[in-house]
Design an enzyme around this catalytic site. Structure first.
Site, PDB file in Angstrom:
ATOM      1  N   HIS A 298       0.808  -1.178  -0.158  1.00  0.00           N
ATOM      2  CA  HIS A 298       0.093  -0.099  -0.138  1.00  0.00           C
ATOM      3  C   HIS A 298       0.756   1.424   0.116  1.00  0.00           C
ATOM      4  CE1 HIS A 298      -3.113   3.533   1.587  1.00  0.00           C
ATOM      5  NE2 HIS A 298      -3.607   2.107   0.835  1.00  0.00           N
TER       6      HIS A 298
ATOM      7  N   GLU B 204      -4.271   2.085  -6.776  1.00  0.00           N
ATOM      8  CA  GLU B 204      -5.114   3.472  -6.442  1.00  0.00           C
ATOM      9  C   GLU B 204      -3.579   4.482  -6.867  1.00  0.00           C
ATOM     10  OE1 GLU B 204      -7.013   1.830  -2.102  1.00  0.00           O
ATOM     11  OE2 GLU B 204      -4.930   1.696  -2.031  1.00  0.00           O
TER      12      GLU B 204
END
Ligand SMILES: O=C[C@H](O)COP(=O)(O)O
Length: 252
Positions: A97, A169
């Site tokens: 992430h 993302e």
């Protein structure tokens, strides 16, 4: 469609369980989930995993971890292995992430080790990739494909098979007031899908970054699901997105 949320470190134990119970209750009744249109998932913090698994499994929700270590066992104080996560019933693990890359020094090299560890232990990586700065979709797609292949290098060397979830993302759209533009998401997600179309890994591309109700119908032709954050902290918003997924299926 794979639709779910990472709770990051927003909630403590009580609110995590409250949120999971509320979303599980929605999923247990929702035709999108019970009819197999949507596979919902939740990614809580490590300590909440066992209790979340107990709640989620009755509602056909998958449970993920927010990270894992690349070794299967050993002297790695503070870390959690893929085999232990699998023992707990975890089937997804978020890897790389943007927050871990920016704040905890994760590189494509460590991400590649973790992706390989997840796959060899039967856990599907939720491999997070995304360009750092806002720019043209073609440049973003090229950057994402480079990051994807660097992250998959060791899995490819090991000839790994299994499920891979690519979470696109854009870093600049995480924690923002609104998601990236529809055309931007569609262009980059389509490029990623095309890149992975004949892959021996069974890949899905989902979008994350300030996503909430209303976005899925606008990008559904280019993604296999949604990776949700703050905008589903109200469980009802999760239900709204399930409604949207169901309506899309009805429209096809
Ligand atoms: O894990 C989820 C993503 O990082 C998106 O979070 P956000 O929707 O709160 O920006």
């Amino acid at each position: 469609m794979l639709i779910g949320s990472s709770l990051k470190m927003y909630f403590g134990r009580a609110r995590t369980l409250e949120w999971t119970r509320a979303v599980a209750a929605i999923c247990a009744e929702h035709p999108a989930v019970q009819g197999g249109v949507v596979e919902p998932f939740v990614i809580p913090t490590f300590p909440s995993i066992p209790e979340v698994v107990a709640i989620a499994s009755d509602a056909r929700m998958l449970v993920g971890a927010q990270d894992l270590h690349w070794e299967d066992s050993g002297a790695f104080t503070g870390e959690v292995s893929a085999p232990e996560l699998a023992e707990h019933g975890v089937s997804l693990a978020e890897i790389g992430h943007a927050e871990r890359r920016a704040m905890f020094g994760e590189s494509d090299a460590t991400v590649a080790l973790k992706v390989a560890a997840a796959l060899r232990n039967g856990i599907a990586p939720v491999l997070c990739i995304g360009e750092t700065d806002e720019g043209a979709p073609a440049a973003a797609a090229a950057a994402c494909i480079r990051q994807l292949e660097a992250s998959l290098a060791l899995a490819r060397e090991a000839d790994a098979i299994g499920r891979l979830v690519v979470a696109y993302e854009p870093v600049w759209a995480i924690g923002a007031p609104r998601p990236a533009g529809d055309d931007h998401i569609r262009a980059v997600a389509s490029a990623l899908r095309e890149h992975l179309a004949d892959d021996q890994l069974d890949a899905q591309v989902i979008y994350g970054g300030s996503a909430g109700p209303g976005l899925l119908p606008r990008i559904a032709d280019s993604v296999d699901g949604m990776f949700l954050g703050r905008f589903v902290h109200d469980p009802a918003a999760f239900g709204t997105i399930l409604d949207e997924a169901l309506a899309l299926r009805g429209a096809r």
